[in-house]
Design a protein around this motif. Structure first.
Motif, PDB file in Angstrom:
ATOM      1  N   LEU A  48       0.833  -1.196   0.000  1.00  0.00           N
ATOM      2  CA  LEU A  48       0.000   0.000   0.000  1.00  0.00           C
ATOM      3  C   LEU A  48       0.869   1.246   0.000  1.00  0.00           C
ATOM      4  N   PHE A  49       0.564   2.182  -0.910  1.00  0.00           N
ATOM      5  CA  PHE A  49       1.208   3.488  -0.885  1.00  0.00           C
ATOM      6  C   PHE A  49       0.305   4.476  -1.592  1.00  0.00           C
ATOM      7  N   PHE A  50       0.619   5.760  -1.434  1.00  0.00           N
ATOM      8  CA  PHE A  50      -0.158   6.789  -2.112  1.00  0.00           C
ATOM      9  C   PHE A  50       0.728   7.963  -2.466  1.00  0.00           C
ATOM     10  N   SER A  51       0.278   8.759  -3.428  1.00  0.00           N
ATOM     11  CA  SER A  51       0.964   9.998  -3.785  1.00  0.00           C
ATOM     12  C   SER A  51       0.033  11.153  -3.452  1.00  0.00           C
ATOM     13  N   PHE A  66      -2.510   3.514  -4.226  1.00  0.00           N
ATOM     14  CA  PHE A  66      -1.954   2.365  -4.930  1.00  0.00           C
ATOM     15  C   PHE A  66      -2.032   1.142  -4.026  1.00  0.00           C
ATOM     16  N   MET A  67      -2.423   0.002  -4.591  1.00  0.00           N
ATOM     17  CA  MET A  67      -2.408  -1.273  -3.866  1.00  0.00           C
ATOM     18  C   MET A  67      -1.793  -2.337  -4.757  1.00  0.00           C
ATOM     19  N   GLY A  68      -0.986  -3.187  -4.141  1.00  0.00           N
ATOM     20  CA  GLY A  68      -0.472  -4.352  -4.835  1.00  0.00           C
ATOM     21  C   GLY A  68      -1.555  -5.414  -4.881  1.00  0.00           C
ATOM     22  N   ILE A  69      -1.573  -6.190  -5.958  1.00  0.00           N
ATOM     23  CA  ILE A  69      -2.566  -7.262  -6.096  1.00  0.00           C
ATOM     24  C   ILE A  69      -1.868  -8.563  -6.482  1.00  0.00           C
ATOM     25  N   GLU A  70      -2.550  -9.671  -6.199  1.00  0.00           N
ATOM     26  CA  GLU A  70      -1.991 -10.987  -6.527  1.00  0.00           C
ATOM     27  C   GLU A  70      -2.090 -11.294  -8.012  1.00  0.00           C
ATOM     28  N   GLU A  71      -3.109 -10.803  -8.667  1.00  0.00           N
ATOM     29  CA  GLU A  71      -3.342 -11.101 -10.085  1.00  0.00           C
ATOM     30  C   GLU A  71      -2.308 -10.389 -10.961  1.00  0.00           C
ATOM     31  N   GLY A  72      -1.982 -11.019 -12.098  1.00  0.00           N
ATOM     32  CA  GLY A  72      -1.047 -10.438 -13.051  1.00  0.00           C
ATOM     33  C   GLY A  72      -1.709  -9.586 -14.104  1.00  0.00           C
TER      34      GLY A  72
END
Length: 150
Positions: A48-51, A66-72
């Motif tokens: 998790l992050f943000f600008s 912004f979030m990271g996800i498992e899907e490609g």
């Protein structure tokens, strides 16, 4: 506070969405974002992050979350206004790490970064990024960064 130079943010499989909110309500925006993803079968992986796209003193903050996800790869309806990036990288960052009392120290860190960029004769090239990270001991800390070059 110590400012580290020449840092970067690098992630694979990131989704993002723009939000405007009162700073104290960032948690509501994050939960809304997480809910949109889960509603469409997308699995956040904890990154998790943000600008910050507005001044930190603004009554209403505009930010890209912004979030990271498992899907490609994902496909969401356009009305959700979620952007997918298979790779995300920002270089030439000047970074301050906040290990404790994060809420109270974030304003101090922001102004310390601004002072560092100004005093060093740098030109700011990115908004301020705030990235939440986990220490090996399981605690949360924050890295606040801004892109700047001479």
């Amino acid at each position: 506070m110590i400012v580290a130079e020449n840092r970067s943010i690098k992630h694979r499989n990131i989704v993002s969405k723009l939000y405007s909110f009162v700073p104290a309500e960032i948690g509501i925006a994050l939960e809304d974002f997480r809910g949109i993803l889960e509603q469409h079968g997308v699995t956040p992986d904890g990154r998790l992050f943000f600008s910050m796209l507005s001044e930190p003193t603004a009554d209403v903050m505009t930010a890209e979350l912004f979030m990271g996800i498992e899907e490609g790869d994902i496909t969401l309806p356009p009305e959700e206004e979620v952007m997918f990036r298979s790779y995300f990288e920002i270089r030439n960052l000047h970074t301050i790490r906040l290990m404790e009392d994060i809420d109270a120290q974030s304003q101090v860190a922001y102004w310390e970064l601004a002072k560092h960029v100004d005093a060093g004769g740098y030109h700011q090239t990115t908004p301020v990024f705030v990235e939440y990270k986990q220490s090996p001991q399981g605690g949360t800390y924050v890295e606040m960064s801004v892109g700047a070059v001479r």
